[in-house]
Design a protein around this motif. Structure first.
Motif, mmCIF file in Angstrom:
data_model
loop_
_atom_site.group_PDB
_atom_site.id
_atom_site.type_symbol
_atom_site.label_atom_id
_atom_site.label_comp_id
_atom_site.label_asym_id
_atom_site.label_seq_id
_atom_site.Cartn_x
_atom_site.Cartn_y
_atom_site.Cartn_z
ATOM 1 N N ASP A 125 1.051 -0.809 -0.116
ATOM 2 C CA ASP A 125 -0.154 -0.135 0.147
ATOM 3 C C ASP A 125 0.861 1.121 -0.146
ATOM 4 O O ASP A 125 1.620 1.431 0.733
ATOM 5 C CB ASP A 125 -1.195 -0.408 1.431
ATOM 6 N N PRO A 126 1.274 1.914 -0.911
ATOM 7 C CA PRO A 126 1.197 3.149 -1.037
ATOM 8 C C PRO A 126 1.366 4.212 0.066
ATOM 9 O O PRO A 126 2.687 5.130 0.772
ATOM 10 C CB PRO A 126 0.844 3.964 -1.971
ATOM 11 N N ALA A 127 0.536 4.793 1.119
ATOM 12 C CA ALA A 127 0.001 4.835 2.425
ATOM 13 C C ALA A 127 1.002 4.402 2.914
ATOM 14 O O ALA A 127 1.081 5.039 4.415
ATOM 15 C CB ALA A 127 -1.412 5.249 2.508
ATOM 16 N N GLY A 128 0.945 3.196 3.258
ATOM 17 C CA GLY A 128 1.645 2.399 4.332
ATOM 18 C C GLY A 128 3.711 2.766 4.122
ATOM 19 O O GLY A 128 4.307 2.153 5.481
ATOM 20 N N GLY A 129 4.307 3.103 3.769
ATOM 21 C CA GLY A 129 5.461 3.182 3.127
ATOM 22 C C GLY A 129 6.360 3.879 4.753
ATOM 23 O O GLY A 129 7.766 3.754 4.803
ATOM 24 N N SER A 130 5.750 4.496 5.548
ATOM 25 C CA SER A 130 6.259 5.307 6.374
ATOM 26 C C SER A 130 6.390 4.535 7.251
ATOM 27 O O SER A 130 5.637 4.068 8.097
ATOM 28 C CB SER A 130 5.807 7.068 6.678
ATOM 29 N N LEU A 131 7.350 4.698 8.692
ATOM 30 C CA LEU A 131 7.626 3.826 9.830
ATOM 31 C C LEU A 131 8.123 5.370 10.732
ATOM 32 O O LEU A 131 8.574 5.893 10.466
ATOM 33 C CB LEU A 131 8.895 2.732 9.836
ATOM 34 N N PRO A 132 7.061 4.556 12.173
ATOM 35 C CA PRO A 132 7.526 5.666 13.261
ATOM 36 C C PRO A 132 8.795 6.004 13.121
ATOM 37 O O PRO A 132 9.910 5.326 13.160
ATOM 38 C CB PRO A 132 6.446 5.288 13.971
ATOM 39 N N THR A 133 9.250 7.317 14.281
ATOM 40 C CA THR A 133 10.588 7.383 14.097
ATOM 41 C C THR A 133 11.142 6.202 15.393
ATOM 42 O O THR A 133 12.136 5.588 14.951
ATOM 43 C CB THR A 133 10.819 8.851 14.800
#
Length: 79
Positions: free
Chosen positions: A24-32
């Motif tokens: 999913d393109p929106a699922g690419g970011s990870l919490p710091t």
């Protein structure tokens, strides 16, 4: 290396920190905190279910109702 990880962390299509499908393109970011290795996984990589997580002074454990228990001490040889 990934084959040695428990099923709840390795053999899946879900991000273990956000629960979003990896493709999913929106699922690419990870919490710091996850990027720094300070966060315990919260979601099962195989089924995307929320895991029961206990954080201890020396690590953490996480349990998926379908795929079992993962302990941070089991992952130490992977580091």
């Amino acid at each position: 290396m990934l084959a040695d990880l428990p099923v709840a962390l390795s053999a899946g299509v879900f991000n273990v920190y956000t629960g979003v499908r990896i493709d999913d393109p929106a699922g690419g970011s990870l919490p710091t905190a996850a990027q720094l290795g300070l966060e315990a996984p919260r979601f099962c990589a195989s089924c995307g279910r929320r895991m029961m997580v206990q954080v201890r002074p020396d690590g953490w454990w996480a349990k998926c109702s379908r795929h079992g228990l993962v302990d941070s001490t089991d992952l130490d040889p992977q580091r």
